[in-house]
Design an enzyme around this catalytic site. Structure first.
Site, PDB file in Angstrom:
ATOM      1  N   HIS A 123      80.390  88.272 144.007  1.00 31.81           N
ATOM      2  CA  HIS A 123      81.563  89.710 143.212  1.00 31.81           C
ATOM      3  C   HIS A 123      82.330  90.606 144.665  1.00 31.81           C
ATOM      4  O   HIS A 123      82.243  91.017 144.340  1.00 31.81           O
ATOM      5  CB  HIS A 123      81.202  89.386 142.380  1.00 31.81           C
ATOM      6  CG  HIS A 123      80.980  88.864 141.091  1.00 31.81           C
ATOM      7  ND1 HIS A 123      80.012  89.219 140.144  1.00 31.81           N
ATOM      8  CD2 HIS A 123      81.451  87.599 140.967  1.00 31.81           C
ATOM      9  CE1 HIS A 123      80.124  87.847 139.093  1.00 31.81           C
ATOM     10  NE2 HIS A 123      80.516  87.056 139.964  1.00 31.81           N
TER      11      HIS A 123
HETATM   12  C1  LIG Z   1      79.998  80.544 143.889  1.00 28.10           C
HETATM   13  C2  LIG Z   1      80.486  81.305 142.882  1.00 28.10           C
HETATM   14  C3  LIG Z   1      80.530  81.753 141.322  1.00 28.10           C
HETATM   15  C4  LIG Z   1      81.479  82.682 141.523  1.00 28.10           C
HETATM   16  N1  LIG Z   1      80.953  82.588 139.912  1.00 28.10           N
HETATM   17  C5  LIG Z   1      81.500  83.566 139.410  1.00 28.10           C
HETATM   18  C6  LIG Z   1      82.501  82.981 137.617  1.00 28.10           C
HETATM   19  O1  LIG Z   1      81.281  82.769 136.873  1.00 28.10           O
HETATM   20  N2  LIG Z   1      82.918  83.740 137.576  1.00 28.10           N
HETATM   21  C7  LIG Z   1      83.972  84.842 137.815  1.00 28.10           C
HETATM   22  O2  LIG Z   1      84.376  85.347 136.333  1.00 28.10           O
HETATM   23  N3  LIG Z   1      83.639  84.831 138.728  1.00 28.10           N
HETATM   24  C8  LIG Z   1      82.533  83.862 139.534  1.00 28.10           C
HETATM   25  N4  LIG Z   1      82.535  84.335 141.038  1.00 28.10           N
HETATM   26  C9  LIG Z   1      83.850  84.800 141.641  1.00 28.10           C
HETATM   27  C10 LIG Z   1      85.669  84.969 141.897  1.00 28.10           C
HETATM   28  O3  LIG Z   1      85.374  83.060 141.234  1.00 28.10           O
HETATM   29  C11 LIG Z   1      85.900  85.337 142.665  1.00 28.10           C
HETATM   30  O4  LIG Z   1      85.402  87.035 142.754  1.00 28.10           O
HETATM   31  C12 LIG Z   1      87.342  85.056 141.882  1.00 28.10           C
HETATM   32  O5  LIG Z   1      87.938  83.741 142.528  1.00 28.10           O
HETATM   33  C13 LIG Z   1      88.589  86.128 143.461  1.00 28.10           C
HETATM   34  O6  LIG Z   1      89.814  85.558 144.015  1.00 28.10           O
HETATM   35  P1  LIG Z   1      90.349  85.566 144.917  1.00 28.10           P
HETATM   36  O7  LIG Z   1      91.797  85.222 144.471  1.00 28.10           O
HETATM   37  O8  LIG Z   1      90.713  86.920 145.428  1.00 28.10           O
HETATM   38  O9  LIG Z   1      90.175  84.454 146.458  1.00 28.10           O
HETATM   39  P2  LIG Z   1      89.450  82.929 146.112  1.00 28.10           P
HETATM   40  O10 LIG Z   1      89.735  82.376 145.221  1.00 28.10           O
HETATM   41  O11 LIG Z   1      88.439  82.781 147.089  1.00 28.10           O
HETATM   42  O12 LIG Z   1      90.614  82.862 146.756  1.00 28.10           O
HETATM   43  C14 LIG Z   1      91.728  82.890 148.283  1.00 28.10           C
HETATM   44  C15 LIG Z   1      91.990  81.480 149.310  1.00 28.10           C
HETATM   45  O13 LIG Z   1      92.898  81.672 150.525  1.00 28.10           O
HETATM   46  C16 LIG Z   1      92.099  81.024 151.283  1.00 28.10           C
HETATM   47  N5  LIG Z   1      92.729  81.744 152.416  1.00 28.10           N
HETATM   48  C17 LIG Z   1      91.542  82.644 152.882  1.00 28.10           C
HETATM   49  N6  LIG Z   1      91.910  82.323 153.933  1.00 28.10           N
HETATM   50  C18 LIG Z   1      93.112  81.707 154.445  1.00 28.10           C
HETATM   51  C19 LIG Z   1      93.880  81.669 155.301  1.00 28.10           C
HETATM   52  N7  LIG Z   1      93.650  82.520 156.551  1.00 28.10           N
HETATM   53  N8  LIG Z   1      95.223  80.808 155.618  1.00 28.10           N
HETATM   54  C20 LIG Z   1      95.276  80.250 154.463  1.00 28.10           C
HETATM   55  N9  LIG Z   1      94.219  80.138 153.180  1.00 28.10           N
HETATM   56  C21 LIG Z   1      93.474  81.148 153.496  1.00 28.10           C
HETATM   57  C22 LIG Z   1      91.177  80.376 150.428  1.00 28.10           C
HETATM   58  O14 LIG Z   1      90.716  79.090 151.281  1.00 28.10           O
HETATM   59  C23 LIG Z   1      90.865  80.104 149.519  1.00 28.10           C
HETATM   60  O15 LIG Z   1      91.245  79.278 148.734  1.00 28.10           O
HETATM   61  C24 LIG Z   1      82.138  83.337 142.408  1.00 28.10           C
HETATM   62  C25 LIG Z   1      82.408  83.020 143.169  1.00 28.10           C
HETATM   63  C26 LIG Z   1      81.608  81.882 143.753  1.00 28.10           C
HETATM   64  C27 LIG Z   1      81.742  81.865 145.320  1.00 28.10           C
END
Ligand SMILES: Cc1cc2nc3c(=O)[nH]c(=O)nc-3n(C[C@H](O)[C@H](O)[C@H](O)COP(=O)(O)OP(=O)(O)OC[C@H]3O[C@@H](n4cnc5c(N)ncnc54)[C@H](O)[C@@H]3O)c2cc1C
Length: 532
Positions: free
Chosen positions: A470
């Site tokens: 997280h």
């Molecule tokens: C293994 C795991 C288990 C988890 N379990 C839970 C759970 O059970 N419940 C819960 O609520 N949360 C959980 N989380 C946390 C939650 O999923 C994340 O906090 C949330 O998805 C973050 O969202 P975000 O939009 O910030 O980033 P992300 O969803 O990580 O999205 C970022 C995206 O940007 C893309 N990207 C990055 N850099 C670039 C670039 N330079 N160019 C193009 N694309 C790029 C990445 O590939 C990715 O697809 C978990 C996370 C993980 C990894």
């Protein structure tokens, strides 16, 4: 160079929601760039998460720098690298956080982020058909949220044990009050994961005004003076540039969003200059304020046969589970990573709980290739403070966008975090040793009888704890000198550039971070459209 109205970088929890909402108006031409793949076969199967945790086909596979609080270990930092981002590989628990989390953000000076402000957004993003009150829950949004099957006696046993140590059963922790023990609400429907790729992108793939490019790694936002005018990215080895007539929205997540800003010359001047990167805009907060949940896993042997996933995920039993899943979307493979959780008070007098306990009815062995289901039957219960005060940082170590940034968590650097971690472990122990658990023939494996004092427990935490994945906070929203974006998520000092993902959280929400990240994406899109 192609021109769009909006370019969204990253199709994760937040970015997919941003692209969905911005492209709902056919007049907006939107480009969504995603570094990862379009999908992965295991990403629709909830327990397929275990197959993706160490899988480069769907995961960035970062790891932290060794530090004292990890006994010199590197901690695995999983991050989704495919459409849906981390929502496509996560544990599927759906937790919004507490009213107090968002009211605190508002108290820090962030207008529009109080609980009263974000509640309608949380309601809008979900379709929760299985309970709760309409005052708090949404019924018609893109993300389907369900209650897992709770008929398994292991769960009623844990609820009874928690009751014996004064923890109430509270089925809707996303409702009026968070505290209590409950089955984890799940982003799972008919046995299939409800990632943002599935819920926000699949239904709109044929919009002519939305272009989704996968395998597209953004390596810089393009600046003209103090205005962002587009993005440079690489696909199949070819470098491309796209122009944004209105705005670029960076949704690369807590690790990659600060990385992209730094690669673009936005960040701490000394750090950028040392790497030969031209400073385009000094912003000292980029990459700072990293927070995560550092969670020791207490481990328990279960003597009674047939009730844990260890018993059900082996040999013929596994074949049976595969059949149940294939012909009904049921059983072990359709389960939430941690199907039961408790939000607990560390002491009397608190307005809201400050500790989180999560149960996995299975023992895992951590191997260098990832977790392996143990031959021993048992259970894992992780336990940690929900709002840690320790802060770390993430910074690039190279001007090469393919080089992973250095991740320093600084876990337990705030004394209160160590104190609350010990308290969380002791509460987990009190539940697992409660009389109601006796029929399971339970025995404590870790921390174990040999670790009794606070010092011994902290030593064990340092040698064994992992995060619960997280990370937040590295492009913090606010108005102080270390803030990266303002309360409309605009990067301070740069026009036409916003950050919208978990990195903007000034502090960690009380629980898992997928739902709040989607909320941030929804809210960002609404603000972009208002400001247009
Ligand atoms: C293994 C795991 C288990 C988890 N379990 C839970 C759970 O059970 N419940 C819960 O609520 N949360 C959980 N989380 C946390 C939650 O999923 C994340 O906090 C949330 O998805 C973050 O969202 P975000 O939009 O910030 O980033 P992300 O969803 O990580 O999205 C970022 C995206 O940007 C893309 N990207 C990055 N850099 C670039 C670039 N330079 N160019 C193009 N694309 C790029 C990445 O590939 C990715 O697809 C978990 C996370 C993980 C990894």
């Amino acid at each position: 160079m192609q021109t769009y109205d909006y370019i969204v970088v990253g199709a994760g929890s937040a970015g997919a929601a941003v692209a969905h909402r911005l492209s709902a108006d056919a007049r907006n031409k939107v480009l969504l760039l995603e570094a990862g793949a379009p999908s992965h076969p295991w990403s629709r199967v909830p327990m397929g998460a275990g197959k993706l945790l160490y899988n480069p086909a769907a995961n960035w596979l970062y790891s932290s720098e060794p530090e004292a609080s990890t006994g010199g270990r590197r901690i695995h930092v999983a991050r989704g690298k495919l459409l849906g981002g981390s929502s496509a590989i996560n544990g599927n628990a759906f937790v919004r956080g507490q009213a107090q989390d968002f009211d605190h953000w508002a108290q820090l000076g962030n207008r529009g982020w109080s609980y009263a402000d974000v509640l309608p957004v949380f309601k809008r993003l979900e379709s929760y058909e299985s309970g709760g009150s309409d005052e708090f829950r949404g019924r018609g949004g893109p993300i389907r949220v369900t209650n897992p099957d709770h008929s398994d006696p292991i769960f009623s046993t844990i609820i009874a044990a928690a009751g014996q140590v004064g923890i109430r059963h509270n089925p809707d922790y996303n409702g009026a009050k968070q505290d209590g023990i409950a089955m984890s609400q799940a982003t799972i429907f008919n046995g299939r994961r409800q990632s943002t790729a599935h819920c926000y992108l699949d239904p709109i793939r044929n919009r002519p005004n939305l272009q989704i490019e996968t395998g597209a790694l953004a390596d810089a936002v393009l600046l003209e003076g103090t205005r962002c005018i587009g993005v440079r990215y690489t696909v199949n080895g070819a470098t491309k540039e796209a122009r944004a007539g209105r705005e670029v929205i960076v949704s690369g997540g807590t690790i990659n969003s600060p990385q992209l800003l730094e690669l673009s010359g936005i960040g701490q001047p000394d750090r950028l200059q040392a790497l030969g990167i031209q400073v385009r805009h000094a912003l000292p907060g980029v990459g700072e304020n990293l927070r995560d949940h550092y969670a020791p896993r207490t481990r328990w042997g279960i003597g009674t046969k047939g009730i844990t996933y260890n018993d059900r995920a082996r040999g013929l039993m596994l074949a049976w589970q595969a059949l149940r899943y294939a012909f009904g979307g049921k059983g072990f493979l359709s389960s939430v990573g941690a199907p039961m959780r408790a939000f607990v008070f560390s002491r009397e007098g608190l307005e809201a709980p400050d500790l989180l306990l999560g149960w996995v009815p299975m023992l895992l062995e951590l191997t260098p290739k990832g977790p392996k289901i143990s031959r021993q039957s048992g259970m894992t219960c992780y336990a940690h403070p929900m709002r840690p005060e320790s802060k770390g940082h993430i910074h690039i170590t190279s001007a090469d966008p393919r080089k992973p940034p250095a991740i320093n968590f600084n876990f337990l650097s705030a004394a209160i975090d160590a104190e609350l971690t010990v308290r969380a472990v002791r509460i987990a122990q009190s539940i697992m040793h409660a009389p109601a658990m006796a029929p399971l023939n339970i025995s404590e494996i870790a921390p174990g009888a040999g670790r009794k004092t606070d010092e011994e427990i902290i030593a064990w935490v340092k040698e064994s704890a992992e995060t619960t994945y997280h990370p937040v906070g590295t492009c913090k929203m606010g108005h102080d000198p270390m803030a990266v974006v303002d309360d409309r998520l605009r990067v301070h000092g740069i026009a036409g550039l916003r950050v919208a993902d978990a990195s903007i959280m000034p502090t960690l929400t009380s629980g898992n971070t997928n739902a709040p990240s989607i909320m941030i994406g929804e809210k960002a899109a609404a603000m972009v459209l208002e400001d247009a």
